[in-house]
Design a protein around this motif. Structure first.
Motif, mmCIF file in Angstrom:
data_model
loop_
_atom_site.group_PDB
_atom_site.id
_atom_site.type_symbol
_atom_site.label_atom_id
_atom_site.label_comp_id
_atom_site.label_asym_id
_atom_site.label_seq_id
_atom_site.Cartn_x
_atom_site.Cartn_y
_atom_site.Cartn_z
ATOM 1 N N ASP A 123 0.936 -1.272 0.045
ATOM 2 C CA ASP A 123 -0.156 0.103 -0.065
ATOM 3 C C ASP A 123 0.865 1.251 0.072
ATOM 4 O O ASP A 123 1.685 1.516 0.899
ATOM 5 C CB ASP A 123 -0.685 0.019 1.139
ATOM 6 N N ARG A 124 0.849 2.023 -1.253
ATOM 7 C CA ARG A 124 1.793 3.128 -1.116
ATOM 8 C C ARG A 124 1.620 4.362 -0.313
ATOM 9 O O ARG A 124 2.345 5.007 0.190
ATOM 10 C CB ARG A 124 1.651 3.730 -2.748
ATOM 11 N N THR A 125 0.273 4.184 0.307
ATOM 12 C CA THR A 125 0.061 5.423 1.308
ATOM 13 C C THR A 125 0.727 5.129 2.372
ATOM 14 O O THR A 125 1.108 6.038 3.288
ATOM 15 C CB THR A 125 -1.576 5.570 1.541
ATOM 16 N N VAL A 126 0.822 3.805 2.854
ATOM 17 C CA VAL A 126 1.526 3.494 4.215
ATOM 18 C C VAL A 126 3.057 3.890 3.779
ATOM 19 O O VAL A 126 3.541 4.479 4.807
ATOM 20 C CB VAL A 126 1.322 1.841 4.380
ATOM 21 N N TYR A 127 3.511 3.399 2.612
ATOM 22 C CA TYR A 127 4.898 3.973 2.276
ATOM 23 C C TYR A 127 5.155 5.447 2.783
ATOM 24 O O TYR A 127 6.214 5.779 3.316
ATOM 25 C CB TYR A 127 5.210 3.373 1.043
ATOM 26 N N GLU A 128 4.168 6.219 2.245
ATOM 27 C CA GLU A 128 4.342 7.746 2.462
ATOM 28 C C GLU A 128 4.028 8.201 3.782
ATOM 29 O O GLU A 128 4.993 9.055 4.411
ATOM 30 C CB GLU A 128 3.212 8.586 1.262
ATOM 31 N N ASP A 129 2.959 7.620 4.461
ATOM 32 C CA ASP A 129 2.972 7.694 5.796
ATOM 33 C C ASP A 129 3.972 7.766 6.714
ATOM 34 O O ASP A 129 4.337 8.297 7.781
ATOM 35 C CB ASP A 129 1.838 7.032 6.419
ATOM 36 N N CYS A 130 5.106 6.640 6.437
ATOM 37 C CA CYS A 130 5.855 6.330 7.325
ATOM 38 C C CYS A 130 7.362 6.628 6.809
ATOM 39 O O CYS A 130 8.460 6.083 7.200
ATOM 40 C CB CYS A 130 5.986 4.673 7.959
ATOM 41 N N SER A 131 7.345 7.710 6.000
ATOM 42 C CA SER A 131 8.816 8.038 5.323
ATOM 43 C C SER A 131 9.676 8.591 6.252
ATOM 44 O O SER A 131 10.890 8.384 6.139
ATOM 45 C CB SER A 131 8.564 8.838 4.369
ATOM 46 N N SER A 132 9.268 8.980 7.355
ATOM 47 C CA SER A 132 10.192 9.629 8.137
ATOM 48 C C SER A 132 10.827 8.233 9.039
ATOM 49 O O SER A 132 12.070 8.271 9.738
ATOM 50 C CB SER A 132 9.622 10.707 9.507
ATOM 51 N N CYS A 133 10.054 7.202 8.982
ATOM 52 C CA CYS A 133 10.797 6.156 9.869
ATOM 53 C C CYS A 133 11.777 5.603 8.859
ATOM 54 O O CYS A 133 12.889 5.046 9.365
ATOM 55 C CB CYS A 133 9.506 5.157 10.135
ATOM 56 N N GLN B 77 13.501 7.086 6.642
ATOM 57 C CA GLN B 77 14.470 7.986 6.657
ATOM 58 C C GLN B 77 15.471 7.902 7.971
ATOM 59 O O GLN B 77 16.663 7.855 7.759
ATOM 60 C CB GLN B 77 14.145 9.452 6.629
ATOM 61 N N ALA B 78 14.836 7.405 9.159
ATOM 62 C CA ALA B 78 15.823 7.224 10.250
ATOM 63 C C ALA B 78 16.670 5.920 10.116
ATOM 64 O O ALA B 78 17.467 5.697 10.941
ATOM 65 C CB ALA B 78 14.636 7.292 11.438
ATOM 66 N N MET B 79 15.906 4.779 9.563
ATOM 67 C CA MET B 79 16.622 3.638 9.518
ATOM 68 C C MET B 79 17.482 3.240 8.571
ATOM 69 O O MET B 79 18.299 2.222 8.613
ATOM 70 C CB MET B 79 15.598 2.526 9.788
ATOM 71 N N GLY B 80 17.184 3.966 7.375
ATOM 72 C CA GLY B 80 17.963 3.499 6.318
ATOM 73 C C GLY B 80 18.775 4.569 5.371
ATOM 74 O O GLY B 80 18.220 5.870 5.556
ATOM 75 N N LYS B 81 19.514 4.302 4.432
ATOM 76 C CA LYS B 81 19.939 5.374 3.450
ATOM 77 C C LYS B 81 19.176 5.506 2.298
ATOM 78 O O LYS B 81 19.271 6.272 1.790
ATOM 79 C CB LYS B 81 21.342 5.086 3.277
ATOM 80 N N THR B 82 18.448 4.338 1.882
ATOM 81 C CA THR B 82 17.659 4.641 0.584
ATOM 82 C C THR B 82 16.337 3.562 0.903
ATOM 83 O O THR B 82 16.466 2.453 1.402
ATOM 84 C CB THR B 82 18.527 3.887 -0.469
ATOM 85 N N SER B 83 15.400 4.131 0.359
ATOM 86 C CA SER B 83 14.222 2.960 0.074
ATOM 87 C C SER B 83 13.799 3.048 -1.149
ATOM 88 O O SER B 83 13.841 3.991 -1.885
ATOM 89 C CB SER B 83 13.262 3.187 1.193
ATOM 90 N N PHE B 84 13.488 1.980 -1.716
ATOM 91 C CA PHE B 84 12.521 1.625 -2.930
ATOM 92 C C PHE B 84 11.391 1.188 -2.885
ATOM 93 O O PHE B 84 10.934 0.318 -2.018
ATOM 94 C CB PHE B 84 13.613 0.299 -3.616
ATOM 95 N N PHE B 85 10.452 1.703 -3.437
ATOM 96 C CA PHE B 85 8.954 1.243 -3.592
ATOM 97 C C PHE B 85 8.789 0.428 -5.008
ATOM 98 O O PHE B 85 9.132 0.867 -6.029
ATOM 99 C CB PHE B 85 8.066 2.297 -3.389
ATOM 100 N N LEU B 86 8.340 -0.706 -4.675
ATOM 101 C CA LEU B 86 8.348 -1.775 -5.652
ATOM 102 C C LEU B 86 7.047 -2.334 -6.336
ATOM 103 O O LEU B 86 6.877 -3.272 -6.986
ATOM 104 C CB LEU B 86 9.248 -2.896 -5.411
ATOM 105 N N GLY B 87 6.095 -1.374 -5.707
ATOM 106 C CA GLY B 87 4.702 -2.070 -6.436
ATOM 107 C C GLY B 87 3.986 -2.866 -5.431
ATOM 108 O O GLY B 87 4.059 -2.774 -4.363
ATOM 109 N N GLU B 88 3.224 -3.899 -6.097
ATOM 110 C CA GLU B 88 2.474 -4.599 -5.146
ATOM 111 C C GLU B 88 2.963 -5.732 -4.370
ATOM 112 O O GLU B 88 4.308 -6.191 -4.484
ATOM 113 C CB GLU B 88 1.545 -5.567 -6.035
ATOM 114 N N ALA B 89 2.372 -5.977 -3.180
ATOM 115 C CA ALA B 89 3.070 -6.561 -2.176
ATOM 116 C C ALA B 89 3.478 -8.076 -2.524
ATOM 117 O O ALA B 89 2.827 -8.663 -3.453
ATOM 118 C CB ALA B 89 1.975 -6.787 -1.098
#
Lengths: 323, 323, 323, 323
Positions: A176-186, A188-200
């Protein structure tokens, strides 16, 4: 696939007819993070979870933690975390609950078992599975969470205890992309990069392939080091030469150094890379795709497990070659 | 083993009782080389030999060349090289003769065959075998050369056509240390580092192990890329993620890029890495040391050869996974 | 273990302290069978199930059949079988219900799915799982059946379509011994021997190991035949020599003959032996026991599946070696 | 290929245009043999050679023996053999000299070394190489023998010490057909069947493939037996079930029995089957033919050798699975 890079964002677009159905995103390494004001839950304080929670707290998040053996929570409570008594309680108290446990069975039990996450899920609540599991488990968890009105994201991480502590993980997210956006600060805190890859399921697939490669690389390095010794060559010189060439990498360097020092303290558990190899081979099985290197590596790790190396670092596969 | 680093020199000392019997040396990357005034011969102008000879000439060496198909010599003669008509003639005309051919049989034929090197060897003359061959072949060549009063060094190189052209090879030398010293300007011209590994055979052993690791890495990468595709993931994204992590290396990056571009132009021949795997497995055989990763990789390369990929780059092992 | 043979009965006794906890039994090949008067149900009329049902009917049993694609039932109804509309109905109408389907998922769905067996189970009813599945599936099925008061036996069979038709299967049974005894006339009808191996799960374990051996043997034979061809030898002569030696067996002879005739009609599906290999490897995984031969074989079968050989006989693994 | 069977003779005909260039022959198992009056030499009194020489003597042949360690000759001298002091002497004294040693190097040394066979070869003399070696070695030996006017046959045997003692070997012959005919009484004395396979090298190829299959079968059996144990099953029951099925063979039965009894007395040396696997893999290499099963088996045997099982029977590969 179409890949577009804009600023620090990567968009992976899979073209089906004329519709884009996937998008990828990469957050920056960023000292100044504005923490989300959503209440964060975190289940599982193992090698990876511990560093992640520390970084979430450091960056100002409000975090409720739970762990199977409760004592591990104490340290984080001293750092400001709250204590959850059960996975269900954490899920019902928090807006976004993360889980980071050892294998598919543990991940499933955490959600479906007694006092499990599912009992705390209400419409709108977010559940983020960070464990490295198989795509089928992700699909199943996604279905049960969303069937209760919850929102589901998978977000397995590439890295090690050290990178987790340093907030330098690479995060693969999907669902769920909205979850990905809602926790972007999380993220950022834990990682240097994140990728969003589409469906679960896509993040699980990608992570298993990465870990499959890592497991085969590690076994290959151990094979090289031991063959050097068996043929009368200096292992240190072997490493020196390797590090002069194009195959040089942080991974090769660190793992070899640790082996030469006899240091097998777990940065990533050997039993977990073996589990990942097994799941990747099984994924190849479903796709009718041969994976002979992974199959060979898997057998070497099984031997290492038979030699009691399960709870050592993946580099302890070295011992399967000398015993 | 005892490893000491002094300036840009590495000394590998194997302590037997109290006697050091091996020493290693590393020459600097150095723009200002004083070329030796000894006459240099070079046999074999393949992917590696061509770049090496160019660099020898550029740095002011006097070089006589020979190649099985003579036309390849023309380019170098235009750059100032002299032409030798047979290996025997080159060896008899030059002080130091290098050979860089494809496999043990070719290396042996060059020395022992009709008009071979052996017929040009006189006391004091140096012969340097740069081909990647098995230790037994090195031992045999060393014996025949020294039985005629010649001085023998093996000096296989780690690298690729590109690194050869750039003068950035890594050189592994072993055998007669005085030869190693006499041709130091040559090694400086062709490589960024050289190691001296003691008695003849050690460089062959070390090189085979390095190439075994490279061959297994390459097959593993191809396995990962194809499994990504088979499970519906973007290969480019897979590579992007890989390059964010600790396994990132020039090797991984370049080989993946080439595969994604469908570019299998040889930087190192697939048939040669397969030969190296075979020789490394056989070396493990002699040492009673299992090499299951190399054994699995070897079978994948054999399949690639059956698919006519012998003369493509090692990255063409990718095709064994998709056909 | 203690093995005692009395008449045509084999007793396998595992001594724990002084208590015997397992016993094995072997029924005779017997023309004069008195069929049980219990009502027999049979679910699954594939390669194996078809022959079994024919033999049950021939020996005078009252059989109700069900198959996912109902048309397959017609033939057996002409031979005297009754038609069940759902697995649940068969289980509720019959005293003893057998199931013989393709894999763990199908076996589980048949029991747990809509209109599944579980809905027809009442106290005292017997359920016999003949599918070759993993021990975990057996344990799960055993628990759900017994939790409803049912009695559970697993009884996978070693053999092929031909042996099934001939009533010459080898039956491995484990679980509730009273069920084993109640259906002895059924086992006499379908098989030449049966073994009782103690607690549920043991027959699955033993069967997977047998099929693992068979799968590796088959791949080895294909490897030999194709290497003969690739090196200019007559495959027929290879087979003739093989059949003169100590490795001669019905299996080697029949599979080679079929390959030489290009006959890959399924006697046992290739996709099923690959599934068995996967499950056996996974069982070794759980036991930390390396199975490198099975792992290698599994990859060859995966290649065969990628070449569309899934629904051919296991001997079609030959094609993985020539494409 | 065209295969014709006439009486107890098998003719393998490879049709090239309209010319038959190969023929095969099979001698009968025959109590009444008329021994050739030619003088027979025999070099190498190991596991196989001993039984062969006994049978040659029993059937009335005049035999001169030589062995590297001379004491082994004594027993045969008591049975009527004469003693040769060197291979050269045996070859010069006898009309037909057989050799049966351990590997390609030993076979080559016997012919080419000091006081070697070659020094005793005169026009018309026959040399029969019975050792299992690679085709290249056969080609080389054939050339040197025939270059001196000798006649060359290769005749490796399939079997074991027991079968050698019983005169029940299977003989694969290739090379000079007149030699094959001249020593037919010898082959009748030592074997139950012989095949003539055409030009020299073919028998080596065929034998290596057979032994490759045998080596993979043996490793598979050991894998099955140990997985049975690791999962709590009776190994004896496993064997009983195996022997009820279509995979039953003398080989499976005897090897399992020996393993269960802990009897690893060599019937065929483990180190020799590993050598055969290596040579078969290498032959596949030359033919660009993957042999993943043999490659996996080879690694298991290498582990067994590292565990000091070289001089035990091939069944000792079992120990590689339990240590």
């Amino acid at each position: 696939f179409l890949i577009q890079i804009m600023g620090n964002q990567v968009f992976v677009t899979q073209v089906t007819g004329s519709t884009s159905i996937q998008a990828a995103d990469s957050t920056a390494i960023n000292g100044s993070i504005t923490p989300t004001d959503k209440r964060i839950g975190f289940l599982g304080l193992g090698l990876m979870g511990s560093g992640i929670v520390s970084n979430l707290l450091k960056m100002g998040h409000v975090v409720t933690v739970w762990n199977r053996t409760a004592e591990k929570c104490d340290l984080f409570i001293q750092e400001g975390a709250r204590l959850g008594r059960t996975p269900a309680e954490v899920a019902s108290m928090c807006d976004i609950t993360f889980s980071c446990v050892s294998d598919p069975k543990a991940a499933r039990d955490l959600v479906l078992g007694p006092s499990g996450v599912l009992q705390g899920i209400r419409p709108g609540k977010c559940y983020i599975e960070m464990s490295t599991v198989d795509p089928e488990t992700i699909t199943e968890l996604s279905q049960v969470i969303t069937s209760r009105g919850g929102r589901f994201l998978e977000a397995p991480v590439a890295g090690s205890q050290q990178l987790s502590n340093d907030g330098m993980l690479v995060i693969l997210a999907a669902g769920d992309r909205t979850v990905y956006e809602d926790c972007s600060s999380c993220f950022q805190a834990m990682g240097k990069t994140s990728f969003f890859l589409g469906e679960a399921g896509n993040a699980a697939r990608m992570m298993l392939i990465l870990n499959m490669v890592q497991g085969s690389f590690m076994a290959t390095i151990a094979e090289g080091l031991t063959l050097a010794q068996a043929t009368g060559q200096s292992q240190q010189t072997f490493l020196d030469i390797l590090c002069q060439g194009q195959m040089a990498s942080t991974f090769v360097d660190q793992k070899c150094q640790n082996i030469l020092q006899g240091n097998f303290k777990p940065d990533y558990y050997l039993k977990h890379i073996q589990k990942d190899l097994r799941l990747a081979i099984s994924m190849g099985d479903t796709a009718n795709h041969p994976t002979p290197m992974a199959a060979a590596a898997n057998e070497v790790y099984k031997r290492a497990k038979a030699l009691d190396q399960s709870d050592n670092d993946i580099s302890a596969v070295y011992r399967a070659y000398i015993h």
